[in-house]
Design a protein around this motif. Structure first.
Motif, PDB file in Angstrom:
ATOM      1  N   ASP A 242     -35.459  15.489  11.633  1.00  0.00           N
ATOM      2  CA  ASP A 242     -35.734  14.060  11.594  1.00  0.00           C
ATOM      3  C   ASP A 242     -36.405  13.674  10.282  1.00  0.00           C
ATOM      4  O   ASP A 242     -36.035  12.682   9.660  1.00  0.00           O
ATOM      5  N   GLU A 243     -37.391  14.458   9.886  1.00  0.00           N
ATOM      6  CA  GLU A 243     -38.081  14.157   8.635  1.00  0.00           C
ATOM      7  C   GLU A 243     -37.152  14.316   7.448  1.00  0.00           C
ATOM      8  O   GLU A 243     -37.170  13.526   6.513  1.00  0.00           O
ATOM      9  N   ASN A 244     -36.317  15.330   7.497  1.00  0.00           N
ATOM     10  CA  ASN A 244     -35.399  15.575   6.407  1.00  0.00           C
ATOM     11  C   ASN A 244     -34.415  14.422   6.258  1.00  0.00           C
ATOM     12  O   ASN A 244     -34.149  13.970   5.158  1.00  0.00           O
ATOM     13  N   THR A 245     -33.867  13.926   7.349  1.00  0.00           N
ATOM     14  CA  THR A 245     -32.919  12.812   7.268  1.00  0.00           C
ATOM     15  C   THR A 245     -33.611  11.548   6.802  1.00  0.00           C
ATOM     16  O   THR A 245     -33.017  10.751   6.071  1.00  0.00           O
ATOM     17  N   GLU A 246     -34.873  11.368   7.221  1.00  0.00           N
ATOM     18  CA  GLU A 246     -35.614  10.193   6.745  1.00  0.00           C
ATOM     19  C   GLU A 246     -35.840  10.261   5.240  1.00  0.00           C
ATOM     20  O   GLU A 246     -35.724   9.249   4.540  1.00  0.00           O
ATOM     21  N   GLU A 247     -36.148  11.438   4.750  1.00  0.00           N
ATOM     22  CA  GLU A 247     -36.345  11.591   3.316  1.00  0.00           C
ATOM     23  C   GLU A 247     -35.049  11.326   2.549  1.00  0.00           C
ATOM     24  O   GLU A 247     -35.057  10.659   1.512  1.00  0.00           O
ATOM     25  N   VAL A 248     -33.940  11.821   3.075  1.00  0.00           N
ATOM     26  CA  VAL A 248     -32.649  11.612   2.427  1.00  0.00           C
ATOM     27  C   VAL A 248     -32.308  10.126   2.420  1.00  0.00           C
ATOM     28  O   VAL A 248     -31.847   9.576   1.419  1.00  0.00           O
ATOM     29  N   ALA A 249     -32.543   9.453   3.547  1.00  0.00           N
ATOM     30  CA  ALA A 249     -32.271   8.025   3.625  1.00  0.00           C
ATOM     31  C   ALA A 249     -33.133   7.262   2.624  1.00  0.00           C
ATOM     32  O   ALA A 249     -32.666   6.314   1.986  1.00  0.00           O
TER      33      ALA A 249
END
Length: 123
Positions: free
Chosen positions: A101-108
């Protein structure tokens, strides 16, 4: 060895040219013997340049300092100290879902920043 084979060719060219110019000053110089001896001088210059390059490499050689640990306990202390000083901290106490979840938020966030050309406002 210091440098490359290119230096050897320069030395051969210089040797050839130096001998040829020196030998051509004679008014009775014959062309084929002069060129032949100049070629031998070029070959000698080419071979001698290997020794020169090796000698220069020997002069500039600086060995790396080797560090030896005398006991096993010193090895263990060093590995513990190295683990403490690592730049990245392993995150074993987090679940995979939280990490994703954190990784996808960072990518977004990065994509928003790139699209808008400015810092995107996070929620």
């Amino acid at each position: 060895m210091f440098g490359s084979l290119f230096y050897n060719f320069w030395a051969a060219l210089f040797s050839f040219a130096a001998y040829f110019i020196w030998a051509i000053r004679d008014p009775f110089a014959m062309p084929w013997p002069t060129i032949g001896i100049a070629t031998v001088a070029a070959i000698l210059g080419f071979v001698i340049m290997f020794a020169v390059r090796y000698f220069i490499a020997y002069i500039f050689y600086t060995p790396e300092a080797l560090v030896h640990n005398e006991t096993e306990s010193t090895n263990e202390d060093a590995s513990v100290e190295e683990e403490r000083n690592q730049q990245f901290i392993p995150q074993n106490n987090r679940t995979t879902a939280e990490f994703e979840d954190e990784n996808t938020e960072e990518v977004a966030q990065v994509v928003r920043t790139m699209l808008h050309g400015e810092e995107a406002v996070s929620r």
